[in-house]
Enzyme design. Structure first.
Site, PDB file in Angstrom:
ATOM      1  N   GLN A  15       0.864  -1.293   0.055  1.00 55.26           N
ATOM      2  CA  GLN A  15       0.109   0.077  -0.264  1.00 55.26           C
ATOM      3  C   GLN A  15       0.599   1.399  -0.023  1.00 55.26           C
ATOM      4  O   GLN A  15       0.463   2.206  -0.899  1.00 55.26           O
ATOM      5  CB  GLN A  15      -0.999   0.032   1.277  1.00 55.26           C
ATOM      6  CG  GLN A  15      -1.937   1.176   1.241  1.00 55.26           C
ATOM      7  CD  GLN A  15      -2.628   1.359   2.479  1.00 55.26           C
ATOM      8  OE1 GLN A  15      -2.368   0.845   3.574  1.00 55.26           O
ATOM      9  NE2 GLN A  15      -3.604   2.248   2.443  1.00 55.26           N
ATOM     10  N   TYR A 145       1.679  -7.851  16.389  1.00 52.88           N
ATOM     11  CA  TYR A 145       2.115  -6.814  15.276  1.00 52.88           C
ATOM     12  C   TYR A 145       2.713  -5.432  16.353  1.00 52.88           C
ATOM     13  O   TYR A 145       3.930  -5.045  15.952  1.00 52.88           O
ATOM     14  CB  TYR A 145       0.972  -6.182  14.537  1.00 52.88           C
ATOM     15  CG  TYR A 145       1.188  -4.853  13.856  1.00 52.88           C
ATOM     16  CD1 TYR A 145       2.143  -5.138  12.474  1.00 52.88           C
ATOM     17  CD2 TYR A 145       0.614  -3.731  13.697  1.00 52.88           C
ATOM     18  CE1 TYR A 145       2.327  -4.055  11.454  1.00 52.88           C
ATOM     19  CE2 TYR A 145       0.926  -2.713  13.058  1.00 52.88           C
ATOM     20  CZ  TYR A 145       1.837  -2.937  12.235  1.00 52.88           C
ATOM     21  OH  TYR A 145       1.845  -1.677  11.214  1.00 52.88           O
TER      22      TYR A 145
END
Ligand code: NAD
Ligand code: SER
Length: 318
Positions: A15, A145
Site C-alpha cells: 500500500q 504486530y
C-alpha cells in the site's frame, strides 16, 4: 539535485510502497530508485525504473542488491500488518524482526548510510491514554504486530546509540489511499468502504460503529516520510518512531461523510477479531514532537480526504 547512489525500497509493491516509489523516483530520478518485493509491482513501477524480486529474509540476496545498485538509503516496508499477524504469529515475528535486523546490520557494517523503518500506533495498548496519546507514554501492546513494532523501535534506537546507525521512524496511523489496496491491517476498512461506496453496494464493517481511530491520507504519509528522511540529523532527536497525526473518525462518521456524496450508501456492523486490536489503540495522537523537531504538518483534512478518495475511485469505475 543529482544522486550518485541509489535508494532501495523493500516491500515496494504494498500500500505505501506503490506510492512511495513513484514519489522518490519523481524527486531523485527513476534509475536511482530500486523497487523490490516478494511479489511483482504495478506496471507503473515496473516500467519507470529498476525492480528486483527480493525476499528480505534472504540475507545474501539483500546484500547483493545493495552492492549491485550502490545503495545508500533503504526504506524497509516489508512486514505483516496487525490483522494478518494475529493469524500468523511466528511468520510475523520473523519477518518484522529479522528483516529489520538484516538491514540494520548492513548499515552497521557501513554498506548503507540511512534507513527508514515505519512503526505504528500499534506500539500503544489498552493501558495507554487513549486520547491525544503522547509521544512518550505507556507502551504495552497486546498484539503480535504491536509487540514487533515496539521491539523494532527499541532496536532502531539501540543501533543508533551503539553503532551510530542513522535510522529514522514514524508511527503511522491508519493510512488511506486510492492507488493501492491495503495489506492485512485493522484499519483496512477505511479504504475498503470507499470501493463499496463507489460500486453502489452496502459495506459490512468488521469494527463496531463507535470505534474511533487515528488516520491519515496517503499524500500526507508520503510527505512525512520524505520530510523525516531529508531532515538534518541533529533535528531527528528521537530514534524510536515519531508520533504523526492528521485526523480521527469512527466507521459511523466515515459512512455519514460518504453519504454527503453518495446519499444511498449503507453500512452495517459485524465486528470480528479485529475489534479487539482496534480497542487497544489510541483514538487520537499528540504529534507535538514531530512538529517541533522537524516541522511536520499535515495538509489533508478528513472531509477533503473523503471527497478526493470518492472522486478518484469514481473515475476508475466510470
Ligand atoms: P503492505 O502489506 O501493503 O505491503 C507490504 C509489502 O511487503 C507487500 O507488498 C509484500 O509483498 C511485501 N513483503 C512481504 N513479505 C516480504 C518479504 N519477506 N520480503 C520482501 N517483501 C515482502 O503494507 P503497507 O501498508 O505498505 O505497510 C508498509 C509498512 O508500513 C509496514 O511496516 C507497516 O507495518 C507500516 N505501517 C503501515 C500502516 C498502514 O496503514 N498501511 C500503518 C502503520 C504502519
Ligand atoms: N494500519 C495498520 C494496521 O491496521 C496500523 O499499523 O495494521
Amino acid at each position: 539535485m543529482g544522486r550518485k547512489k541509489s535508494i532501495l525500497i523493500i516491500g515496494a509493491s504494498g500500500q505505501i510502497g506503490t506510492e512511495l516509489v513513484m514519489e522518490l523516483r519523481r524527486q531523485y530520478g527513476n534509475k536511482y530508485v530500486v523497487a523490490s518485493d516478494l511479489k511483482t509491482a504495478s506496471q507503473e513501477v515496473l516500467e519507470s525504473g529498476p525492480f528486483e524480486q527480493l525476499d528480505v529474509l534472504d540475507r545474501d540476496k539483500l546484500h547483493e542488491i545493495v552492492v549491485k545498485y550502490n545503495v545508500d538509503q533503504v526504506y524497509l516496508l516489508a512486514a505483516l500488518l496487525s490483522a494478518m499477524a494475529e493469524q500468523k504469529i511466528m511468520q510475523a515475528w520473523n519477518l518484522n524482526m529479522y528483516g529489520l535486523f538484516y538491514v540494520l546490520e548492513l548499515a552497521k557494517e557501513g554498506f548503507i548510510d540511512k534507513v527508514y523503518w515505519p512503526s505504528s500506533i500499534a506500539v500503544f495498548g489498552p493501558n495507554t491514554p487513549k486520547s491525544d496519546t503522547p509521544q512518550t507514554t505507556i507502551t504495552e501492546p497486546v498484539t503480535v504486530y504491536g509487540i514487533s513494532k515496539l521491539a523494532g523501535e527499541q532496536w532502531c534506537s539501540y543501533y543508533h546509540q551503539k553503532f551510530g546507525v542513522d535510522v529514522r521512524s514514524l508511527r503511522y496511523p491508519g493510512l488511506i489511499g486510492y492507488k493501492s489496496a491495503p495489506g492485512g491491517g485493522t484499519t483496512d476498512y477505511a479504504v475498503d468502504i470507499f470501493h463499496k461506496a463507489v460500486a453502489g453496494v452496502p459495506f459490512e464493517c468488521y469494527l463496531e460503529k463507535h470505534t474511533r481511530l487515528p488516520m491519515m491520507y496517503m499524500p500526507d504519509a508520503i510527505k512525512a516520510t520524505l520530510q523525516l528522511m531529508e531532515a538534518p540529523a541533529e533535528q531527528v532527536k528521537l530514534r524510536v518512531g515519531y508520533n504523526v497525526a492528521a485526523f480521527s473518525f469512527t466507521p459511523e462518521e466515515l459512512a455519514m461523510e460518504i453519504r454527503k456524496h453518495i446519499p444511498g450508501f449503507t453500512i452495517n456492523y459485524n465486528p470480528d477479531f479485529r475489534q479487539r486490536v482496534a480497542d487497544g489503540w489510541p483514538s487520537s495522537i499528540d504529534d507535538t514532537c514531530a512538529r517541533k523537531d522537524w516541522g511536520w504538518k499535515n495538509d489533508y483534512s478528513f472531509e477533503y480526504m473523503v471527497q478526493d478518495m470518492l472522486e478518484h475511485l469514481s473515475e476508475v469505475v466510470t
